[in-house]
Design an enzyme around this catalytic site. Structure first.
Site, short mmCIF file in Angstrom:
data_model
loop_
_atom_site.label_atom_id
_atom_site.label_comp_id
_atom_site.label_asym_id
_atom_site.label_seq_id
_atom_site.Cartn_x
_atom_site.Cartn_y
_atom_site.Cartn_z
N SER A 80 0.84 -1.05 -0.14
CA SER A 80 -0.09 -0.02 0.28
C SER A 80 0.89 1.39 -0.07
O SER A 80 0.28 2.54 -0.24
CB SER A 80 -0.80 0.01 1.25
OG SER A 80 -0.09 0.27 2.24
N GLY A 81 2.19 1.11 0.20
CA GLY A 81 3.08 2.10 0.47
C GLY A 81 3.12 2.69 1.78
O GLY A 81 3.92 3.60 2.09
N GLY A 82 2.49 2.33 2.74
CA GLY A 82 2.53 2.56 4.08
C GLY A 82 3.75 2.26 4.77
O GLY A 82 4.29 3.37 5.28
N PHE A 83 4.58 1.27 4.60
CA PHE A 83 5.79 1.22 5.05
C PHE A 83 6.86 2.23 4.47
O PHE A 83 7.62 2.77 5.20
CB PHE A 83 6.50 -0.19 4.55
CG PHE A 83 7.71 -0.55 5.48
CD1 PHE A 83 8.15 -0.73 6.44
CD2 PHE A 83 8.96 -0.54 4.62
CE1 PHE A 83 9.12 -1.05 7.06
CE2 PHE A 83 10.14 -0.64 4.93
CZ PHE A 83 10.28 -1.01 6.44
N ASP A 126 -1.72 0.96 6.22
CA ASP A 126 -1.49 0.64 7.46
C ASP A 126 -0.29 1.57 7.93
O ASP A 126 0.46 2.11 7.21
CB ASP A 126 -1.24 -0.60 7.76
CG ASP A 126 0.01 -0.99 7.35
OD1 ASP A 126 0.37 -0.64 5.87
OD2 ASP A 126 0.82 -2.13 7.62
N GLN A 157 -1.49 -5.50 12.79
CA GLN A 157 -0.35 -4.91 13.34
C GLN A 157 -0.45 -5.17 14.80
O GLN A 157 -0.96 -6.20 15.32
CB GLN A 157 -0.33 -3.18 12.94
CG GLN A 157 -0.05 -3.04 11.65
CD GLN A 157 1.52 -3.18 11.31
OE1 GLN A 157 2.23 -3.36 12.13
NE2 GLN A 157 1.88 -3.04 10.10
N GLY A 213 4.77 -5.42 10.39
CA GLY A 213 5.24 -4.84 11.51
C GLY A 213 6.44 -5.73 12.23
O GLY A 213 6.60 -5.64 13.42
N ASP A 264 7.91 -11.84 1.14
CA ASP A 264 8.53 -10.94 0.11
C ASP A 264 9.54 -10.46 0.95
O ASP A 264 9.64 -10.16 1.91
CB ASP A 264 7.61 -10.00 -0.33
CG ASP A 264 7.49 -8.85 0.67
OD1 ASP A 264 8.06 -7.81 0.16
OD2 ASP A 264 6.87 -8.58 1.51
N CYS A 313 21.09 -23.42 -11.05
CA CYS A 313 20.87 -22.21 -11.47
C CYS A 313 21.55 -21.99 -12.98
O CYS A 313 22.81 -22.38 -12.92
CB CYS A 313 20.90 -21.12 -10.80
SG CYS A 313 22.31 -20.45 -10.24
N CYS A 325 25.48 -21.06 -11.82
CA CYS A 325 26.27 -22.21 -11.01
C CYS A 325 26.44 -23.17 -12.27
O CYS A 325 27.57 -23.71 -11.99
CB CYS A 325 25.50 -22.82 -9.99
SG CYS A 325 25.24 -21.78 -8.42
N HIS A 367 21.38 -15.95 -9.28
CA HIS A 367 21.47 -17.23 -8.17
C HIS A 367 20.74 -17.06 -6.96
O HIS A 367 20.16 -18.13 -6.46
CB HIS A 367 22.96 -17.30 -7.82
CG HIS A 367 23.33 -18.19 -6.83
ND1 HIS A 367 23.27 -19.50 -6.94
CD2 HIS A 367 23.24 -17.99 -5.51
CE1 HIS A 367 23.64 -20.08 -5.52
NE2 HIS A 367 23.37 -19.00 -4.82
#
Length: 370
Positions: free
Chosen positions: A94-97, A147, A189, A216, A266, A306, A309, A335
């Site tokens: 949301s951009g909150g962080f 948030d 939160q 959080g 993520d 990968c 490697c 990698h």
């Protein structure tokens, strides 16, 4: 509903679970790690490369895309999927962080957050309604309620007031959200206070979101405290809906998160450290820029399949990084992302075969934490 979640297998001894999430842009299996494409691109990677390593969903950032190039332009291009030529799942935060990370450049009120752009100092105002409007224009499959990320440490009274406001903001986001082909998740939160986590989870679950995030955490607190809060919070969320732990992406934290019942993760960690010459291996992290690898002609990780490697040595990659060649950053990024996506697949396999605890024990025995 825009998304549906299918629970396939629950570990008999822990909260770990394997599932399947159906979205308007395909199906992906959980637990899953979502590579972060902050500016509508996963740094140094092409969409085809991400697909080849099995990425089913990626994350983009509302705050950054709102400031540049603007959500109206992205909408004109057919939404994020058309703009970045990605036909699989997308989640936007949301951009909150990011707004709350601006510190003195922002001011929080009940209505929303006034802030100055980190790019040019211009003034902006982000409310729950505005954050929802931007995310509807971006057109991701999953979007997040606006948030406030409670900082660590935070006094109880501050954390309580902030958490209650996040709940009110979630209600406003739900009212503002009108796209039927998009799922809006609520974010739990409460800081490091269990009673506030319980209050937040209870209030958000009552709103019946199609999925829930735990926010959080991983904001500077000791890892044992993060795990304690996670172990307490996750069982408060519905078992029939996806659970997302925001901003966590180191192998040790991923294993613990899965053990407590998280489905989605993520983090910028794998791509960020790759650009500094740090790579993940089955034995722990390795700083391939270090002088000791100047004549090391082994792959980064002999157990990894990968592209990096299979074809290149530590010595060659170190040379590229020291010479500031872009290809070096690409090889370490390829990698790290492949390593984490494969790591999640192996965890899923262990859950399906009901041997997750053994997988966790084996991982902890060989992975060197730094």
């Amino acid at each position: 509903m825009a998304i549906t979640f299918e629970l396939i297998k629950q570990c008999s001894k822990t909260g770990a679970r394997a599932g399947r999430l159906y979205t308007p842009h395909g199906v992906f299996e959980t637990p899953i790690f979502m590579p972060v494409g902050t500016q509508a691109t996963v740094k140094a990677m092409s969409p085809d490369e991400l697909k080849a390593m099995g990425a089913g969903i990626i994350l983009s950032n509302t705050y950054h895309l709102y400031l540049r190039p603007g959500h109206e332009l992205v909408a004109e291009a057919g939404g994020l999927h058309g703009f970045m030529h990605w036909d699989r799942g997308i989640l936007t935060d949301s951009g909150g962080f990011q707004v709350f990370s601006l510190g003195p450049l922002r001011k929080i009120t009940e209505e929303g957050v006034a802030f100055r752009s980190h790019i040019d100092g211009s003034k902006h105002f982000l409310s729950p309604e505005k954050a929802t409007e931007i995310q509807m224009a971006l057109g991701a499959d999953i979007i997040m309620a606006f948030d406030e990320c409670v900082p660590y440490p935070a006094e109880y009274d501050y954390a309580k007031a902030s958490t209650e406001r996040t709940t009110r903001w979630a209600e406003r986001c739900k009212k503002a959200h009108t796209r039927k082909d998009q799922a809006l998740f609520g974010i739990v939160q409460g800081g490091m206070y269990k009673d506030l986590r319980a209050m937040s989870a209870r209030d958000l679950v009552a709103m019946d979101f199609p999925g829930y995030a735990v926010g959080g955490l991983s904001v500077g607190e000791p890892k044992p405290l993060m795990y304690e809060i996670l172990e307490y919070t996750v069982p408060l969320l519905p078992a029939n809906k996806p659970r997302y732990l925001m901003g966590v992406g180191t192998p040790d934290c991923l294993v613990e998160g899965v053990m407590y019942g998280i489905d989605m993760f993520d983090c910028v960690f794998p791509t960020r450290v790759a650009r500094n010459g740090t790579v993940m291996t089955s034995r722990g992290k390795l700083v391939v820029k270090n002088a000791e690898y100047a004549r090391d002609f082994r792959p980064i990780d002999p157990d990894c399949e990968c592209y990096t490697c299979r074809n290149f040595s530590r010595a060659y990659i170190r040379h590229l990084l020291k010479a500031e060649e872009i290809f070096g950053l690409r090889l370490t990024t390829i990698h790290n992302l492949h390593f984490l996506l494969n790591f999640m697949r192996n965890m899923r396999k262990a859950i399906l075969e009901d041997r997750f605890l053994a997988f966790r024990q084996e991982f902890r025995a060989q992975y060197q934490l730094h």
